[in-house]
Design a protein around this motif. Structure first.
Motif, short mmCIF file in Angstrom:
data_model
loop_
_atom_site.label_atom_id
_atom_site.label_comp_id
_atom_site.label_asym_id
_atom_site.label_seq_id
_atom_site.Cartn_x
_atom_site.Cartn_y
_atom_site.Cartn_z
N GLU A 88 0.87 -1.19 0.00
CA GLU A 88 0.00 0.00 0.00
C GLU A 88 0.90 1.23 0.00
O GLU A 88 1.91 1.27 0.72
CB GLU A 88 -0.89 0.01 1.25
CG GLU A 88 -1.90 1.13 1.25
CD GLU A 88 -2.71 1.20 2.55
OE1 GLU A 88 -3.73 1.91 2.54
OE2 GLU A 88 -2.33 0.58 3.55
N VAL A 89 0.55 2.24 -0.81
CA VAL A 89 1.38 3.44 -0.91
C VAL A 89 0.51 4.67 -0.66
O VAL A 89 -0.55 4.83 -1.28
CB VAL A 89 2.06 3.53 -2.30
CG1 VAL A 89 2.95 4.78 -2.36
CG2 VAL A 89 2.88 2.28 -2.59
N LEU A 90 0.96 5.54 0.25
CA LEU A 90 0.27 6.78 0.55
C LEU A 90 0.97 7.93 -0.17
O LEU A 90 2.18 7.91 -0.36
CB LEU A 90 0.28 7.04 2.06
CG LEU A 90 -0.25 5.89 2.91
CD1 LEU A 90 -0.10 6.21 4.40
CD2 LEU A 90 -1.70 5.58 2.58
N ASP A 91 0.19 8.96 -0.53
CA ASP A 91 0.74 10.14 -1.22
C ASP A 91 1.36 9.80 -2.56
O ASP A 91 2.42 10.33 -2.93
CB ASP A 91 1.78 10.86 -0.34
CG ASP A 91 1.11 11.61 0.81
OD1 ASP A 91 -0.12 11.83 0.73
OD2 ASP A 91 1.81 11.96 1.76
N THR A 92 0.72 8.90 -3.29
CA THR A 92 1.19 8.63 -4.65
C THR A 92 0.08 8.99 -5.63
O THR A 92 -0.97 9.48 -5.24
CB THR A 92 1.65 7.17 -4.80
OG1 THR A 92 2.35 7.05 -6.03
CG2 THR A 92 0.49 6.20 -4.76
N ARG A 93 0.33 8.76 -6.90
CA ARG A 93 -0.71 9.04 -7.90
C ARG A 93 -1.70 7.87 -7.92
O ARG A 93 -1.30 6.73 -7.72
CB ARG A 93 -0.06 9.15 -9.28
CG ARG A 93 1.00 10.21 -9.25
CD ARG A 93 1.12 10.91 -10.56
NE ARG A 93 2.19 11.88 -10.42
CZ ARG A 93 3.05 12.18 -11.38
NH1 ARG A 93 2.94 11.60 -12.56
NH2 ARG A 93 3.99 13.06 -11.17
N PRO A 94 -2.96 8.19 -8.19
CA PRO A 94 -3.98 7.14 -8.13
C PRO A 94 -3.73 5.98 -9.10
O PRO A 94 -4.10 4.85 -8.82
CB PRO A 94 -5.28 7.87 -8.48
CG PRO A 94 -4.91 9.23 -8.92
CD PRO A 94 -3.52 9.52 -8.46
N ASP A 95 -3.06 6.28 -10.23
CA ASP A 95 -2.85 5.20 -11.20
C ASP A 95 -1.51 4.47 -11.00
O ASP A 95 -1.17 3.58 -11.77
CB ASP A 95 -2.92 5.76 -12.64
CG ASP A 95 -1.91 6.88 -12.87
OD1 ASP A 95 -1.43 7.47 -11.88
OD2 ASP A 95 -1.59 7.15 -14.04
N ALA A 96 -0.74 4.85 -9.98
CA ALA A 96 0.55 4.19 -9.77
C ALA A 96 0.33 2.76 -9.29
O ALA A 96 -0.53 2.49 -8.46
CB ALA A 96 1.38 4.96 -8.75
N GLN A 97 1.14 1.85 -9.82
CA GLN A 97 1.02 0.43 -9.48
C GLN A 97 2.12 0.06 -8.49
O GLN A 97 3.19 0.65 -8.51
CB GLN A 97 1.20 -0.43 -10.74
CG GLN A 97 0.20 -0.12 -11.83
CD GLN A 97 -1.18 -0.60 -11.48
OE1 GLN A 97 -1.36 -1.67 -10.90
NE2 GLN A 97 -2.19 0.20 -11.84
N HIS A 98 1.84 -0.93 -7.65
CA HIS A 98 2.92 -1.46 -6.82
C HIS A 98 2.83 -2.97 -6.79
O HIS A 98 1.91 -3.56 -7.34
CB HIS A 98 2.94 -0.81 -5.45
CG HIS A 98 1.59 -0.62 -4.86
ND1 HIS A 98 0.86 0.54 -5.05
CD2 HIS A 98 0.83 -1.46 -4.15
CE1 HIS A 98 -0.31 0.39 -4.44
NE2 HIS A 98 -0.35 -0.80 -3.90
N LEU A 99 3.82 -3.60 -6.15
CA LEU A 99 4.06 -5.02 -6.38
C LEU A 99 3.71 -5.93 -5.20
O LEU A 99 3.69 -7.15 -5.34
CB LEU A 99 5.54 -5.24 -6.75
CG LEU A 99 5.97 -4.50 -8.02
CD1 LEU A 99 7.49 -4.38 -8.07
CD2 LEU A 99 5.45 -5.23 -9.25
N SER A 100 3.46 -5.34 -4.02
CA SER A 100 3.10 -6.13 -2.83
C SER A 100 4.11 -7.24 -2.53
O SER A 100 3.73 -8.35 -2.17
CB SER A 100 1.69 -6.72 -2.98
OG SER A 100 0.76 -5.68 -3.19
N GLY A 101 5.38 -6.91 -2.64
CA GLY A 101 6.43 -7.88 -2.25
C GLY A 101 6.58 -7.98 -0.74
O GLY A 101 7.04 -8.99 -0.22
N ILE A 102 6.23 -6.91 -0.04
CA ILE A 102 6.27 -6.88 1.43
C ILE A 102 4.93 -6.31 1.90
O ILE A 102 4.42 -5.34 1.34
CB ILE A 102 7.42 -5.98 1.94
CG1 ILE A 102 8.79 -6.53 1.50
CG2 ILE A 102 7.36 -5.83 3.47
CD1 ILE A 102 9.98 -5.70 1.97
N ASP A 103 4.36 -6.94 2.94
CA ASP A 103 3.10 -6.46 3.51
C ASP A 103 3.40 -5.21 4.35
O ASP A 103 3.67 -5.31 5.55
CB ASP A 103 2.47 -7.58 4.36
CG ASP A 103 1.19 -7.13 5.03
OD1 ASP A 103 0.65 -6.05 4.68
OD2 ASP A 103 0.72 -7.86 5.93
#
Ligand code: GLN
Length: 198
Positions: A88-103
């Protein structure tokens, strides 16, 4: 020698390649799926997480990388790389993707303007002397899930106690940039993770 890829879409790729080579790994650039398939571990460099996120999609690497991480690919992310590895990422762009490698929940550009770039020495789990940590418009970690090991926290100042390094299984992330200091111990730790996972 383990083969360790550096995701080479944007960011400080060269510094990671040099650090990995010094630690006894074969460092290779990863820009396409076939290159990703050939590595024993992957470094996600510092840079700009939203740009890297867009490029992961443009290069058709997002889903293949998610799949490899689900299968246990060892990974290390510094700064923007930490952001990409978060769940989960705070203060990013709504369309930014992340990988969930770490909870973990990561706040982008968390340190704010006054101290947006700084250096400090910090204690790092498993290392007997402090690590020189360079922070450049860095994120911090606001939440970690069960099973996530906190490796380092900010030692003093307004952000004292904030988590800046974490590990879950074979995935390691730092808010700072060990690739720019010449202190290779974090890379050594990661190369060791990759060796053991092989
Ligand atoms: N602020 C950058 C981002 O949001 C990260 C900075 C860095 O990698 N040095 O991606």
């Amino acid at each position: 020698r383990p083969t360790i890829g550096v995701l080479a879409l944007q960011g400080d790729v060269r510094e990671h390649v040099a650090a990995l080579a010094h630690c006894g790994a074969d460092a290779v650039l990863v820009r396409r799926e076939s290159e990703l398939a050939a590595v024993d571990g992957l470094v996600l460099p510092g840079g700009e997480s939203t740009a890297i996120s867009k490029l992961l999609q443009a290069f058709d690497l997002l889903e293949p990388l998610r799949a490899r991480l689900r299968d246990g690919l060892p990974a290390f992310g510094s700064c923007a790389g930490m952001i990409l590895l978060a769940s989960e990422v705070l203060d990013t762009r709504p369309d930014a993707q992340h990988l969930s490698g770490i909870d973990m929940t990561v706040r982008r550009n968390a340190f704010g303007r006054q101290v947006d770039s700084f250096e400090t020495d910090l204690d790092f789990a498993g290392l007997d002397t402090p690590v020189r940590a360079v922070f450049i418009r860095a994120p911090w970690v606001e939440r970690v899930g069960d099973g996530v090991e906190v490796l380092a926290r900010v030692p003093h100042g307004p952000a004292q106690g904030r988590i800046v390094a974490a590990r879950q299984g074979n995935v390691v992330a730092t808010s700072f940039h060990p690739e720019v200091t010449g202190d290779l111990r974090v890379h050594e730790l990661f190369v060791d993770v990759v060796r053991k996972a092989r």
